[in-house]
Design a protein around this motif. Structure first.
Motif, PDB file in Angstrom:
ATOM      1  N   VAL A 115      87.100  70.685  47.529  1.00 35.43           N
ATOM      2  CA  VAL A 115      87.095  69.239  46.632  1.00 35.43           C
ATOM      3  C   VAL A 115      87.489  69.444  44.881  1.00 35.43           C
ATOM      4  O   VAL A 115      87.512  68.865  44.209  1.00 35.43           O
ATOM      5  CB  VAL A 115      85.486  68.992  47.148  1.00 35.43           C
ATOM      6  CG1 VAL A 115      85.411  67.983  45.672  1.00 35.43           C
ATOM      7  CG2 VAL A 115      85.862  68.811  48.558  1.00 35.43           C
ATOM      8  N   ALA A 116      86.707  70.688  44.996  1.00 37.03           N
ATOM      9  CA  ALA A 116      87.406  70.786  43.305  1.00 37.03           C
ATOM     10  C   ALA A 116      88.376  70.482  42.643  1.00 37.03           C
ATOM     11  O   ALA A 116      89.122  70.308  41.864  1.00 37.03           O
ATOM     12  CB  ALA A 116      86.464  71.919  42.909  1.00 37.03           C
ATOM     13  N   ILE A 117      89.542  71.335  43.205  1.00 41.16           N
ATOM     14  CA  ILE A 117      90.960  71.223  43.187  1.00 41.16           C
ATOM     15  C   ILE A 117      91.556  70.524  43.112  1.00 41.16           C
ATOM     16  O   ILE A 117      92.773  69.846  42.803  1.00 41.16           O
ATOM     17  CB  ILE A 117      91.103  72.121  44.356  1.00 41.16           C
ATOM     18  CG1 ILE A 117      91.177  73.774  43.488  1.00 41.16           C
ATOM     19  CG2 ILE A 117      93.277  72.768  44.454  1.00 41.16           C
ATOM     20  CD1 ILE A 117      91.637  74.659  44.351  1.00 41.16           C
ATOM     21  N   TYR A 118      91.187  69.468  43.886  1.00 36.74           N
ATOM     22  CA  TYR A 118      91.435  67.986  44.223  1.00 36.74           C
ATOM     23  C   TYR A 118      91.282  66.857  43.704  1.00 36.74           C
ATOM     24  O   TYR A 118      91.751  66.873  43.049  1.00 36.74           O
ATOM     25  CB  TYR A 118      90.949  67.723  45.994  1.00 36.74           C
ATOM     26  CG  TYR A 118      92.212  67.526  47.448  1.00 36.74           C
ATOM     27  CD1 TYR A 118      92.571  66.293  47.493  1.00 36.74           C
ATOM     28  CD2 TYR A 118      91.469  68.642  47.625  1.00 36.74           C
ATOM     29  CE1 TYR A 118      93.674  66.877  48.379  1.00 36.74           C
ATOM     30  CE2 TYR A 118      92.574  69.252  48.871  1.00 36.74           C
ATOM     31  CZ  TYR A 118      94.000  67.783  48.993  1.00 36.74           C
ATOM     32  OH  TYR A 118      94.260  68.626  50.075  1.00 36.74           O
ATOM     33  N   ALA A 119      89.923  67.320  43.178  1.00 41.22           N
ATOM     34  CA  ALA A 119      89.518  66.439  41.619  1.00 41.22           C
ATOM     35  C   ALA A 119      90.529  67.339  40.252  1.00 41.22           C
ATOM     36  O   ALA A 119      90.978  66.590  39.769  1.00 41.22           O
ATOM     37  CB  ALA A 119      87.987  67.030  41.660  1.00 41.22           C
ATOM     38  N   GLY A 165      96.711  77.190  48.487  1.00 41.14           N
ATOM     39  CA  GLY A 165      97.586  78.002  48.197  1.00 41.14           C
ATOM     40  C   GLY A 165      96.190  79.515  47.329  1.00 41.14           C
ATOM     41  O   GLY A 165      96.299  80.471  47.773  1.00 41.14           O
ATOM     42  N   SER A 166      95.633  78.604  47.106  1.00 45.53           N
ATOM     43  CA  SER A 166      94.051  79.107  46.459  1.00 45.53           C
ATOM     44  C   SER A 166      93.405  79.942  47.323  1.00 45.53           C
ATOM     45  O   SER A 166      92.441  80.836  47.385  1.00 45.53           O
ATOM     46  CB  SER A 166      93.263  78.248  45.384  1.00 45.53           C
ATOM     47  OG  SER A 166      94.061  77.533  44.052  1.00 45.53           O
ATOM     48  N   TYR A 167      93.283  78.931  48.801  1.00 48.38           N
ATOM     49  CA  TYR A 167      92.195  79.909  50.250  1.00 48.38           C
ATOM     50  C   TYR A 167      92.873  80.562  49.881  1.00 48.38           C
ATOM     51  O   TYR A 167      92.063  81.733  50.436  1.00 48.38           O
ATOM     52  CB  TYR A 167      91.956  78.594  50.839  1.00 48.38           C
ATOM     53  CG  TYR A 167      91.213  79.433  51.786  1.00 48.38           C
ATOM     54  CD1 TYR A 167      89.785  79.229  52.172  1.00 48.38           C
ATOM     55  CD2 TYR A 167      92.352  79.273  53.047  1.00 48.38           C
ATOM     56  CE1 TYR A 167      88.949  79.822  52.755  1.00 48.38           C
ATOM     57  CE2 TYR A 167      91.504  80.136  53.933  1.00 48.38           C
ATOM     58  CZ  TYR A 167      89.786  80.296  54.142  1.00 48.38           C
ATOM     59  OH  TYR A 167      88.842  80.650  55.199  1.00 48.38           O
ATOM     60  N   VAL A 168      94.532  80.329  50.199  1.00 54.23           N
ATOM     61  CA  VAL A 168      94.507  81.586  50.857  1.00 54.23           C
ATOM     62  C   VAL A 168      94.541  83.074  49.886  1.00 54.23           C
ATOM     63  O   VAL A 168      94.450  84.493  50.268  1.00 54.23           O
ATOM     64  CB  VAL A 168      96.540  81.421  51.124  1.00 54.23           C
ATOM     65  CG1 VAL A 168      96.787  83.029  51.602  1.00 54.23           C
ATOM     66  CG2 VAL A 168      96.030  80.425  52.330  1.00 54.23           C
ATOM     67  N   ALA A 169      95.483  82.416  48.713  1.00 50.06           N
ATOM     68  CA  ALA A 169      95.122  83.803  48.123  1.00 50.06           C
ATOM     69  C   ALA A 169      93.897  84.228  46.728  1.00 50.06           C
ATOM     70  O   ALA A 169      93.325  85.666  46.943  1.00 50.06           O
ATOM     71  CB  ALA A 169      95.568  83.803  46.166  1.00 50.06           C
ATOM     72  N   LEU A 195      86.778  87.113  47.985  1.00 50.95           N
ATOM     73  CA  LEU A 195      86.230  86.825  46.256  1.00 50.95           C
ATOM     74  C   LEU A 195      85.477  85.869  47.340  1.00 50.95           C
ATOM     75  O   LEU A 195      85.619  84.837  48.053  1.00 50.95           O
ATOM     76  CB  LEU A 195      86.767  85.765  45.252  1.00 50.95           C
ATOM     77  CG  LEU A 195      87.859  86.910  45.064  1.00 50.95           C
ATOM     78  CD1 LEU A 195      88.424  85.869  44.064  1.00 50.95           C
ATOM     79  CD2 LEU A 195      87.074  87.912  44.386  1.00 50.95           C
ATOM     80  N   GLN A 196      84.171  85.677  47.376  1.00 50.19           N
ATOM     81  CA  GLN A 196      83.267  84.641  47.382  1.00 50.19           C
ATOM     82  C   GLN A 196      82.312  83.486  47.085  1.00 50.19           C
ATOM     83  O   GLN A 196      81.792  84.050  45.623  1.00 50.19           O
ATOM     84  CB  GLN A 196      81.711  86.063  47.756  1.00 50.19           C
ATOM     85  CG  GLN A 196      82.045  86.460  48.652  1.00 50.19           C
ATOM     86  CD  GLN A 196      81.896  86.843  50.067  1.00 50.19           C
ATOM     87  OE1 GLN A 196      81.440  85.738  50.777  1.00 50.19           O
ATOM     88  NE2 GLN A 196      83.063  87.549  50.952  1.00 50.19           N
ATOM     89  N   PHE A 197      82.825  83.344  46.829  1.00 45.03           N
ATOM     90  CA  PHE A 197      82.346  81.946  46.412  1.00 45.03           C
ATOM     91  C   PHE A 197      82.895  80.426  47.425  1.00 45.03           C
ATOM     92  O   PHE A 197      83.139  80.650  48.158  1.00 45.03           O
ATOM     93  CB  PHE A 197      82.952  81.374  45.049  1.00 45.03           C
ATOM     94  CG  PHE A 197      84.796  81.520  45.185  1.00 45.03           C
ATOM     95  CD1 PHE A 197      85.709  80.052  45.783  1.00 45.03           C
ATOM     96  CD2 PHE A 197      85.200  82.501  45.240  1.00 45.03           C
ATOM     97  CE1 PHE A 197      86.346  80.535  45.953  1.00 45.03           C
ATOM     98  CE2 PHE A 197      86.496  82.204  44.280  1.00 45.03           C
ATOM     99  CZ  PHE A 197      87.319  81.461  45.794  1.00 45.03           C
ATOM    100  N   PRO A 198      82.105  79.364  46.924  1.00 44.48           N
ATOM    101  CA  PRO A 198      81.256  78.072  48.350  1.00 44.48           C
ATOM    102  C   PRO A 198      83.278  77.498  48.657  1.00 44.48           C
ATOM    103  O   PRO A 198      84.296  76.931  47.419  1.00 44.48           O
ATOM    104  CB  PRO A 198      81.447  77.007  47.335  1.00 44.48           C
ATOM    105  CG  PRO A 198      80.902  77.162  46.391  1.00 44.48           C
ATOM    106  CD  PRO A 198      80.760  78.703  45.609  1.00 44.48           C
ATOM    107  N   VAL A 199      83.448  77.201  49.641  1.00 41.27           N
ATOM    108  CA  VAL A 199      84.509  76.704  49.751  1.00 41.27           C
ATOM    109  C   VAL A 199      84.672  75.323  49.818  1.00 41.27           C
ATOM    110  O   VAL A 199      85.729  74.407  50.537  1.00 41.27           O
ATOM    111  CB  VAL A 199      85.739  77.314  50.559  1.00 41.27           C
ATOM    112  CG1 VAL A 199      86.895  76.993  51.762  1.00 41.27           C
ATOM    113  CG2 VAL A 199      86.209  78.852  50.719  1.00 41.27           C
ATOM    114  N   TRP A 200      83.503  75.284  50.979  1.00 38.28           N
ATOM    115  CA  TRP A 200      83.263  73.540  51.608  1.00 38.28           C
ATOM    116  C   TRP A 200      82.272  73.117  50.519  1.00 38.28           C
ATOM    117  O   TRP A 200      81.140  73.805  50.519  1.00 38.28           O
ATOM    118  CB  TRP A 200      83.151  73.356  52.554  1.00 38.28           C
ATOM    119  CG  TRP A 200      84.829  74.500  53.036  1.00 38.28           C
ATOM    120  CD1 TRP A 200      84.677  75.109  53.894  1.00 38.28           C
ATOM    121  CD2 TRP A 200      85.908  73.635  53.172  1.00 38.28           C
ATOM    122  NE1 TRP A 200      85.949  75.068  54.539  1.00 38.28           N
ATOM    123  CE2 TRP A 200      87.270  74.010  54.006  1.00 38.28           C
ATOM    124  CE3 TRP A 200      86.227  72.238  52.613  1.00 38.28           C
ATOM    125  CZ2 TRP A 200      88.668  73.332  54.793  1.00 38.28           C
ATOM    126  CZ3 TRP A 200      87.518  71.477  52.722  1.00 38.28           C
ATOM    127  CH2 TRP A 200      88.387  72.092  54.108  1.00 38.28           C
TER     128      TRP A 200
END
Length: 162
Positions: free
Chosen positions: A109-113, A140-144, A151-156
């Protein structure tokens, strides 16, 4: 000496200022040596290199003649606003603001915004192109970062994942 290119002169000063700030900030960490680098080694060398490049640009601005003096134009307020706003919104959506009750919305959501807000800085806006770009950046960010680097941070968003 006379300034022959205002844009290069002030860009060189900016590079020197940022380089000196990085180099100075790096001295608070253990620098180490070239063979056994400490956490301050890379920022110190990067700051020195940036200050040196800024010095070269400033020197060039005072020695190489340019047509009409390469004057600095007026501030581009609209792009400045939207690029800064996109970065602030990205940070807030990625981790949330618990003190204000804003939940973490995650990486996607952050990348779309970020992509949609920063695209408003340009002269023309094409929602389809921005959506395609945002999708490519999100995947690309999810894959990388999540899949490859683990890395541990919220994805959804937190209300979806629980």
């Amino acid at each position: 000496m006379k300034i022959k290119s205002q844009k290069d002169f002030f860009a060189g000063l900016m590079f020197m200022g940022v380089g000196v700030a990085f180099a100075w900030g790096a001295t608070t960490y253990n620098v180490g040596t070239g063979a056994r680098m400490g956490p301050g080694y890379f920022p110190l060398m990067l700051g020195i290199l940036l200050a040196f490049i800024g010095g070269l640009i400033t020197f060039k601005a005072m020695t190489v003649e340019t047509q009409d003096g390469d004057k600095i134009g007026k501030w581009a307020w609209k792009p400045l606003f939207f690029v800064l706003a996109a970065n602030f919104v990205f940070g807030i959506l990625l981790a949330g603001l618990p003190s204000f009750g804003v939940p973490a919305m995650g990486l996607i959501v952050a990348i779309y915004a970020l992509t949609f807000i920063s695209s408003l800085a340009g002269q023309e806006f094409n929602a389809k192109s921005v959506f395609i770009l945002a999708t490519i950046l999100a995947v690309g960010s999810y894959v990388a970062f999540v899949w490859a680097l683990k890395l541990q941070f919220p994805v959804w968003p937190s209300f979806i994942t629980g």
